[in-house]
Scaffold this active site. Structure first.
Site, PDB file in Angstrom:
ATOM      1  N   GLY B  31       0.792  -1.221   0.000  1.00 45.42           N
ATOM      2  CA  GLY B  31       0.000   0.000   0.000  1.00 45.42           C
ATOM      3  C   GLY B  31       0.826   1.273   0.000  1.00 45.42           C
ATOM      4  CB  CYS B 239     -24.986 -10.875 -18.073  1.00 37.48           C
ATOM      5  SG  CYS B 239     -24.336 -10.719 -19.747  1.00 37.48           S
ATOM      6  CB  CYS B 242     -23.492 -14.869 -20.461  1.00 40.56           C
ATOM      7  SG  CYS B 242     -22.984 -14.014 -18.960  1.00 40.56           S
ATOM      8  CB  CYS B 264     -20.285  -9.715 -18.465  1.00 43.57           C
ATOM      9  SG  CYS B 264     -21.339 -11.008 -17.841  1.00 43.57           S
TER      10      CYS B 264
END
Lengths: 256, 291
Positions: B31, B239, B242, B264
């Protein structure tokens, strides 16, 4: 009784020039100290040295910390000093813009110090902020407005609320009424006097306005050319000035 | 110009060495933003110069490289960076998340969980999470070194006071291993929980000259309030192509009548699912769907 703040021969030089020299005093809990003098007399330099914004060249500033008793704030580590700066100390700037975040709402400004010491509950932060806005006479429905939408007097009151929200024990004020018109000044002074008495705050107020110290300060210190030329109880110094410069200062005030 | 005139992966070995040192330091201090001497790359700032330099430094000839931009393999940015390394490094490229060993990404984490033998490289525009609150770099560095992160919550407070909820939807600040507050790059906050993963994650900011990193399994916590907890949000829909209900969705306007389609954002995930026979509300079976 231990003093809250013990200032011992603090000096600050700007090269060969004197900022302030050999200033010593004790400040006791609940006491308000005024520092007056003309521009360039070293008032602000002294205040910044005491508040840890400037590193003095000599001397010691001892603060009565909650955990460890009297500690020298000049030699303590920076994280500790900054921690004091957001818990036990407060600093009210002359220009509210220096002390506020202008792009953050009033509530966020007041809440920042709470969040800085670990508050993580939005509802509680907001309630505290609303409460404090009320105490400095800002309407609760202004809580989500930015300070840029506030008048000068409101900004200054907001700055005071933001500083006092964590319950500090010592407040540094640098010309808190500077740049405000007289009626707004009067309200602000009234408010500050109320808060100082009610919270039992100690304060150091730097100003060139003798009316401000007359109203707020218990004790007075007069500075000239970086040196303290006279100290004493406020009424005593103002009513019976001993030093030539103090006499000049007192007699320079216009009587309306 | 002859392609062989370039060193492997465009950058010279000394530069790659310098970047690798920054990466190793970043991995050692999760970080923490490590400064590095960012090079001029043959693309404009904002197009992923940081990510490209990090990718160049970690690529080896045996790698298989994948680039996604907002989850898609076929956008200009993704295609041009993929071609860049195809040309300058000669590495194999793929659109298949499972086959890739190095994945450079802009604004998304792939839906498929990554493995410990994969590296995810992020393109970062502004690495400093406090930048818009505190303009001074000197001050933000001090805030990081002294861990004075109260200011970060002021931003979230402002969100709630203005919108009634934490409205920050991307680049949502996180705390890494209880120490550094980090900007996870502009990924949607839906992806934040995925930041604790098996793969190595490297973040490169070219213009700002910073690299930071998350080693595998690093504890990454999204900042929040007790009464307004963090929520990984996505469009409340499945989605349309799909039928996946668990993936992050893009909303497309498909005609002038306001018709819309959710799909998606991870194209590889969607394609793989459709190839396996999943069909969404507006989808057609994979074979006929040539577009």
């Amino acid at each position: 009784m231990t003093p809250l703040l013990q200032v011992d021969a603090v000096s600050k030089f700007y090269g060969a020039r004197i900022g302030c020299a050999e200033v010593s005093f004790d400040l006791y809990p609940g006491e308000v100290m005024g520092i007056v003098g003309e521009s360039g007399s070293g008032k602000s330099t002294l205040l910044n040295c005491l508040a840890g914004h400037l590193q003095p060249d000599a001397g010691a500033v001892r603060f009565d910390t909650r955990a460890g008793g009297l500690r020298d704030t000049i030699t303590m580590s920076e994280p500790e000093r900054r921690m004091l700066g957001r818990t036990d100390w407060a600093f009210v700037h002359q220009h509210a813009r220096d002390g506020l975040r202008m792009n953050v709402s009033a509530g966020g400004n007041v809440g920042e110090r709470l969040m800085a010491v670990g508050a993580r509950h939005y509802g509680e932060i907001r309630n505290t902020a609303t409460d404090w806005l009320g105490r400095v006479e800002i309407a609760a429905d202004r809580i989500d407005d930015r300070p840029s939408a506030f008048s000068g007097g409101m900004q200054q009151r907001l700055q005071i609320a933001r500083n006092l929200v964590t319950g500090p024990r010592l407040v540094f004020m640098d010309e808190p009424t500077g740049g405000l018109d007289v009626s707004v000044q009067a309200r602000l002074l009234d408010l500050m006097r109320g808060l100082v008495r009610e919270m039992g705050l100690s304060a150091i107020i730097v100003t060139h306005d003798l009316a401000v110290v007359r109203l707020l300060a218990d004790r007075l210190m007069v500075m000239k050319d970086g040196h303290v030329v006279e100290t004493g109880l406020t009424d005593q110094v103002l009513d019976d000035p001993q030093h030539g410069y103090t006499q000049l200062l007192v007699s320079s005030v216009l009587q309306v | 110009m002859n392609v062989s005139a370039y060193n492997f992966a465009y950058l010279d070995e000394q530069t790659k060495r310098m970047i690798r040192r920054a990466i190793l330091k970043g991995l050692a201090i999760p970080g923490y933003q490590v400064p590095f001497a960012s090079r001029e790359m043959p693309m404009p700032y904002g197009w992923g110069t940081g990510g490209v330099q990090v990718s160049a430094a970690v690529l080896v000839p045996e790698d298989t490289f994948k680039v996604i931009d907002q989850g898609a393999d076929d956008t200009t940015n993704a295609v041009s960076i993929r071609r860049f390394f195809e040309k300058t490094a000669g590495v194999a490229v793929t659109e298949d998340t499972a086959r890739a060993s190095v994945i450079q990404t802009r604004h998304r984490i792939p839906e498929m969980p990554l493995r410990s033998d994969q590296i995810l490289v992020y393109q970062v525009p502004i690495p400093e999470p406090l930048r818009f609150l505190e303009p001074s770099e000197v001050e933000t560095r001090k805030i990081h070194s002294l861990e004075e992160y109260g200011l970060m919550h002021v931003k979230l407070y402002e969100d709630i006071s203005q919108h009634g909820a934490i409205a920050t939807a991307y680049a949502y600040p996180v705390k890494v291993e209880g120490r550094y507050v980090m900007d996870p790059s502009p990924i949607p906050k839906f992806d934040n929980p995925k930041l604790t993963m098996d793969a190595i994650q490297l973040f490169g900011a070219g213009r700002e000259q910073r690299i930071y990193a998350l080693p595998p399994h690093t504890r990454v916590v999204s900042l929040d309030f007790e009464d307004f907890p963090f929520e990984a949000s996505k469009a409340d829909h499945a989605c349309d192509l799909c039928g996946a209900g668990d993936s992050y969705l893009d909303e497309l306007i498909v005609d002038d009548a306001g018709g819309r389609l959710f799909m998606c954002s991870d194209t590889d995930y969607c394609t793989t699912r459709r190839a396996a026979g999943h069909v969404g509300a507006q989808g057609v079976p994979a074979k006929e769907d040539v577009a």
